[in-house]
Design an enzyme around this catalytic site. Structure first.
Site, PDB file in Angstrom:
ATOM      1  N   ASP A 105      -0.920   0.042   5.182  1.00  0.00           N
ATOM      2  CA  ASP A 105      -0.853   0.698   6.494  1.00  0.00           C
ATOM      3  C   ASP A 105      -0.278   2.104   6.318  1.00  0.00           C
ATOM      4  O   ASP A 105       0.872   2.272   5.919  1.00  0.00           O
ATOM      5  CB  ASP A 105       0.033  -0.131   7.419  1.00  0.00           C
ATOM      6  CG  ASP A 105      -0.084   0.292   8.885  1.00  0.00           C
ATOM      7  OD1 ASP A 105      -0.848   1.234   9.160  1.00  0.00           O
ATOM      8  OD2 ASP A 105       0.596  -0.316   9.724  1.00  0.00           O
ATOM      9  N   ASP A 116      -6.543   3.450   9.779  1.00  0.00           N
ATOM     10  CA  ASP A 116      -5.368   3.674   8.942  1.00  0.00           C
ATOM     11  C   ASP A 116      -4.763   2.404   8.347  1.00  0.00           C
ATOM     12  O   ASP A 116      -3.657   2.438   7.814  1.00  0.00           O
ATOM     13  CB  ASP A 116      -4.287   4.435   9.726  1.00  0.00           C
ATOM     14  CG  ASP A 116      -3.836   3.685  10.969  1.00  0.00           C
ATOM     15  OD1 ASP A 116      -4.486   2.700  11.342  1.00  0.00           O
ATOM     16  OD2 ASP A 116      -2.830   4.114  11.571  1.00  0.00           O
ATOM     17  N   GLU A 117      -5.480   1.283   8.428  1.00  0.00           N
ATOM     18  CA  GLU A 117      -4.915   0.067   7.832  1.00  0.00           C
ATOM     19  C   GLU A 117      -6.020  -0.891   7.417  1.00  0.00           C
ATOM     20  O   GLU A 117      -7.117  -0.896   7.980  1.00  0.00           O
ATOM     21  CB  GLU A 117      -3.948  -0.627   8.799  1.00  0.00           C
ATOM     22  CG  GLU A 117      -4.565  -1.102  10.075  1.00  0.00           C
ATOM     23  CD  GLU A 117      -3.590  -1.888  10.942  1.00  0.00           C
ATOM     24  OE1 GLU A 117      -2.857  -2.740  10.402  1.00  0.00           O
ATOM     25  OE2 GLU A 117      -3.572  -1.648  12.163  1.00  0.00           O
TER      26      GLU A 117
END
EC number: 2.7.7.7
Length: 403
Positions: free
Chosen positions: A17, A107-108
């Site tokens: 993350d 983003d993860e």
């Protein structure tokens, strides 16, 4: 009763993350922002750096409230093209570490590195190398949680932030999980947390000790069963790759300032423009358009309409979206609007649907969409802009809604 966390004998699922993703990209690209509180957004905070979060700033929060909490904060406008580029670079690194990568957002992602021991080392070693590569090659901080299940890996990354690496070893799941506050569990929002606190339950361990039956009496059967399973570290889900999205969406927070109807419509047009492009890029069709609105009193409403034929045409989606907005306009006039979002659902693969034959020989809308997409792909998103969006940089692109 103890429910085992899957059947893995080793903590080999990673949850990677990126830390304060948008704000970190801005600090990376502008050295003068490093170490300073940074707010990404305008009327509403889209993202905040950890320096700003230390003052209590969160997203989404009205910009004036954020500045009141942190007067020294620097506000910058979102640059979604830069964030997309950084995301692609990071996911390229993920692919080097495992063929099993499940993206959750820009983003993860989850990575299953269970079969990589002979070529890459232990999962913790792989996680450390992944963090180093993201830092060295993309210039961004990233936190990685390592555990025997997706749920625990995600909790580990949340606890390990910022810029950390945290392993929950096999056999140590409950020792890690039970001291944590109940809000760490998926499905525990503000209201559920308050109901648990009112019942004297503040930690995950206290929730587990209550038992599934009593928890179900307190929260309802479905919620009680779900949260009890998580409190006992039970999550059998596998890392899945190649999942087809059931919907795509985008939203725009409008802030507390009263917006004119033309401003709200322009925001809708900007959202639809981006969604149509994403739909065609994915070679998908939509049958249902969903409009979401949030009012000044934080109440929300949803309006939807299904099409007779699935489509990827921007003009068709825009016509439906405008119709839904027009129907909701009396509520907006009465209660104000602080957020507008649009989702395209009931998606189908383009080749799996037999479309009606167009009888209007002058209808070239589909060709126009393709031509505009091509120009934007080659020369940038600003190469072709709708007249209603000229001068409105804040609605030219939108962050994704979770699906």
């Amino acid at each position: 009763m103890r429910i085992e966390a899957g059947r893995r004998e080793q903590a080999s699922i990673l949850h990677a993350d990126l830390d304060s993703f948008y704000a970190s990209v801005e600090q990376r690209d502008d050295p003068s922002l490093r170490g300073r509180p940074v707010l990404v957004g305008g009327g509403v905070v889209v993202a905040a750096s950890y320096e700003a979060k230390a003052f209590g700033v969160r997203s989404p929060m009205p910009g004036h409230e954020a500045r009141a909490l942190c007067p020294r904060a620097v506000m910058v406008r979102p640059r979604f093209e830069a964030y997309t580029e950084a995301s692609r670079a990071v996911f390229g690194i993920f692919a080097d570490f495992s063929p099993l990568v499940e993206g959750i957002s820009v983003d993860e992602a989850f990575l299953d590195v269970g079969g990589m021991g002979k070529v890459g080392g232990t999962p913790v070693t792989l996680a450390a190398r992944l963090r180093s590569r993201v830092r060295d090659e993309v210039g961004l901080p990233i936190t990685v949680g390592v555990a025997t299940s997706k749920f625990l890996a995600k909790v580990a990354s949340a606890v390990g932030k910022p810029d950390g690496l945290l392993e929950v070893p096999a056999g140590g799941e409950l020792a890690f999980l039970h001291p944590l506050p109940v809000r760490r569990l998926w499905g525990v929002g503000v209201k559920t947390e308050q109901r648990l606190h009112d019942a004297g339950i503040e930690t995950v361990g206290q929730m587990a000790a209550l038992g599934e039956d009593r928890l179900s009496m307190l929260l309802g059967r479905g919620t009680g069963r779900h949260l009890y399973a998580l409190s006992m570290a039970h999550d059998p889900r596998r890392v899945q790759t190649g999942k087809r999205r059931h919907s795509i969406g985008a939203q725009r927070a409008l802030g507390r300032r009263i917006k004119t109807e033309s401003e709200i419509e322009a925001t809708l047009v900007g959202i639809v423009d981006g969604l149509g492009r994403r739909l065609r890029k994915a070679d998908r069709l939509t049958r249902t358009v969903v409009l979401r609105l949030r009012f000044h009193d934080f109440d929300r409403v949803t309006r939807s309409r299904s099409l007779f034929e699935p489509t990827d045409r921007t003009e068709v989606i825009l016509a439906v979206g405008r119709g839904l907005l027009e129907e909701a306009m009396p509520l907006i006039r009465e209660r104000g609007c602080t957020l507008i979002g649009l989702s395209l659902t009931n998606l189908a693969d383009h080749g799996a649907v037999q479309l009606a034959i167009p009888f209007d020989g002058d209808d070239h809308g589909g060709e126009l969409d393709v031509a505009i997409d091509s120009l934007r792909s080659r020369f940038g998103r600003g190469a072709v802009t709708r007249g209603v969006l000229v001068g409105r940089r804040d609605v030219s692109d939108m962050p994704m809604l979770p699906d």
